[in-house]
Scaffold this motif. Structure first.
Motif, PDB file in Angstrom:
ATOM      1  N   LEU A 137       0.859  -0.960   0.084  1.00 55.55           N
ATOM      2  CA  LEU A 137      -0.045   0.110  -0.141  1.00 55.55           C
ATOM      3  C   LEU A 137       0.877   1.323   0.052  1.00 55.55           C
ATOM      4  CD1 LEU A 137      -2.698  -0.933   2.595  1.00 55.55           C
ATOM      5  CD2 LEU A 137      -2.958  -0.958   0.074  1.00 55.55           C
ATOM      6  N   ALA A 138       2.213   1.180   0.077  1.00 55.84           N
ATOM      7  CA  ALA A 138       2.921   2.354   0.187  1.00 55.84           C
ATOM      8  C   ALA A 138       2.843   3.361  -1.084  1.00 55.84           C
ATOM      9  CB  ALA A 138       4.418   1.738   0.607  1.00 55.84           C
ATOM     10  N   ASP A 139       2.914   2.769  -2.159  1.00 52.75           N
ATOM     11  CA  ASP A 139       2.928   3.737  -3.141  1.00 52.75           C
ATOM     12  C   ASP A 139       1.613   4.392  -3.287  1.00 52.75           C
ATOM     13  OD1 ASP A 139       5.494   2.991  -4.216  1.00 52.75           O
ATOM     14  OD2 ASP A 139       4.771   1.409  -5.626  1.00 52.75           O
ATOM     15  N   ASP A 140       0.454   3.875  -3.278  1.00 54.84           N
ATOM     16  CA  ASP A 140      -0.898   4.582  -3.020  1.00 54.84           C
ATOM     17  C   ASP A 140      -0.989   5.321  -2.068  1.00 54.84           C
ATOM     18  OD1 ASP A 140      -1.478   2.906  -5.559  1.00 54.84           O
ATOM     19  OD2 ASP A 140      -2.905   1.586  -4.574  1.00 54.84           O
ATOM     20  N   THR A 141      -0.553   5.057  -0.822  1.00 60.10           N
ATOM     21  CA  THR A 141      -0.615   6.005   0.257  1.00 60.10           C
ATOM     22  C   THR A 141       0.438   7.217  -0.089  1.00 60.10           C
ATOM     23  OG1 THR A 141      -0.898   4.053   1.865  1.00 60.10           O
ATOM     24  CG2 THR A 141      -0.004   6.125   2.909  1.00 60.10           C
ATOM     25  N   ALA A 142       1.607   6.887  -0.529  1.00 57.44           N
ATOM     26  CA  ALA A 142       2.337   8.162  -0.844  1.00 57.44           C
ATOM     27  C   ALA A 142       1.608   9.329  -1.782  1.00 57.44           C
ATOM     28  CB  ALA A 142       3.858   7.479  -1.448  1.00 57.44           C
ATOM     29  N   LEU A 143       1.048   8.652  -2.805  1.00 54.35           N
ATOM     30  CA  LEU A 143       0.519   9.396  -3.692  1.00 54.35           C
ATOM     31  C   LEU A 143      -0.818  10.121  -3.246  1.00 54.35           C
ATOM     32  CD1 LEU A 143       0.437  10.482  -6.768  1.00 54.35           C
ATOM     33  CD2 LEU A 143      -0.568   8.476  -7.322  1.00 54.35           C
ATOM     34  N   ILE A 144      -1.549   9.568  -2.369  1.00 51.19           N
ATOM     35  CA  ILE A 144      -2.887   9.935  -1.610  1.00 51.19           C
ATOM     36  C   ILE A 144      -2.424  11.118  -0.806  1.00 51.19           C
ATOM     37  CG2 ILE A 144      -4.770   9.626  -0.222  1.00 51.19           C
ATOM     38  CD1 ILE A 144      -4.938   6.909  -1.605  1.00 51.19           C
ATOM     39  N   VAL A 145      -1.349  10.893  -0.002  1.00 53.86           N
ATOM     40  CA  VAL A 145      -0.864  11.849   0.893  1.00 53.86           C
ATOM     41  C   VAL A 145      -0.239  12.920   0.324  1.00 53.86           C
ATOM     42  CG1 VAL A 145       0.931  12.230   2.920  1.00 53.86           C
ATOM     43  CG2 VAL A 145      -0.526  10.299   2.984  1.00 53.86           C
ATOM     44  N   SER A 146       0.388  12.742  -0.786  1.00 58.17           N
ATOM     45  CA  SER A 146       1.064  13.895  -1.313  1.00 58.17           C
ATOM     46  C   SER A 146       0.066  14.849  -2.047  1.00 58.17           C
ATOM     47  CB  SER A 146       1.933  13.430  -2.465  1.00 58.17           C
ATOM     48  OG  SER A 146       2.759  14.386  -3.319  1.00 58.17           O
ATOM     49  N   GLU A 147      -0.988  14.306  -2.708  1.00 56.93           N
ATOM     50  CA  GLU A 147      -2.119  14.806  -3.550  1.00 56.93           C
ATOM     51  C   GLU A 147      -2.908  15.672  -2.206  1.00 56.93           C
ATOM     52  OE1 GLU A 147      -2.605  15.665  -6.435  1.00 56.93           O
ATOM     53  OE2 GLU A 147      -1.010  14.139  -6.996  1.00 56.93           O
ATOM     54  N   LEU A 148      -3.286  15.080  -1.028  1.00 51.32           N
ATOM     55  CA  LEU A 148      -4.160  15.939  -0.036  1.00 51.32           C
ATOM     56  C   LEU A 148      -3.463  16.872   0.529  1.00 51.32           C
ATOM     57  CD1 LEU A 148      -6.373  12.913   1.219  1.00 51.32           C
ATOM     58  CD2 LEU A 148      -6.815  14.524  -0.828  1.00 51.32           C
TER      59      LEU A 148
END
Length: 151
Positions: free
Chosen positions: A51-62
């Motif tokens: 889940l690290a890549d999706d989490t990184a992208l979501i956190v970055s965008e938000l």
């Protein structure tokens, strides 16, 4: 993916919290980087490196949206990660509530405006919650759902 207007903070006794972390950040570009790196490290430490890549992208965008659109001088934004037995919840809150985020349809020439579309595509559920001060955008990723491969 579904937009879920209900409040996901209501505890589900059949899905207890396993891990939780929250960090407040100064609304600057370096804070977005730090939030992304911290979230990625936590998810791996919590045993869910897939889940690290999706989490990184979501956190970055938000976090970027909180920095750009939710900024109030002297106020912080918060990133909170909550892991239960079945899902990961990512929540980013900021002090501004007068402009609630909505996905939009940017033209191919627009340089910005795709963040929530990306978040929506990655999320199993997501929503916006008004707070006493500000707002919270939350995203849930199911632990059992197969994650699409990212490039």
């Amino acid at each position: 993916m579904a937009f879920a207007p209900q409040d996901p903070r209501i505890p589900d006794p059949s899905d207890p919290v396993v891990q939780e972390a929250r960090v407040d950040y100064v609304p600057t570009p370096i804070s977005v980087t730090r939030a992304r790196q911290h979230a990625t490290r936590l998810i791996a430490d919590w045993g869910h490196p897939a889940l690290a890549d999706d989490t990184a992208l979501i956190v970055s965008e938000l976090a970027t949206n909180a920095m750009r659109h939710g900024h109030v001088p002297g106020r912080l934004f918060r990133v909170q990660l909550t892991l239960t037995k079945t899902r990961l919840r990512i929540a980013v809150s900021d002090p501004r509530s007068e402009r609630l985020p909505r996905p939009r349809r940017p033209s191919p020439r627009d340089a910005h405006g795709r963040g929530l579309l990306i978040v929506r595509a990655l999320a199993d559920r997501w929503g916006v919650r008004e707070r006493t001060v500000g707002k919270e955008i939350w995203v849930e990723l199911d632990l059992t759902a197969p994650r699409p491969k990212t490039c």
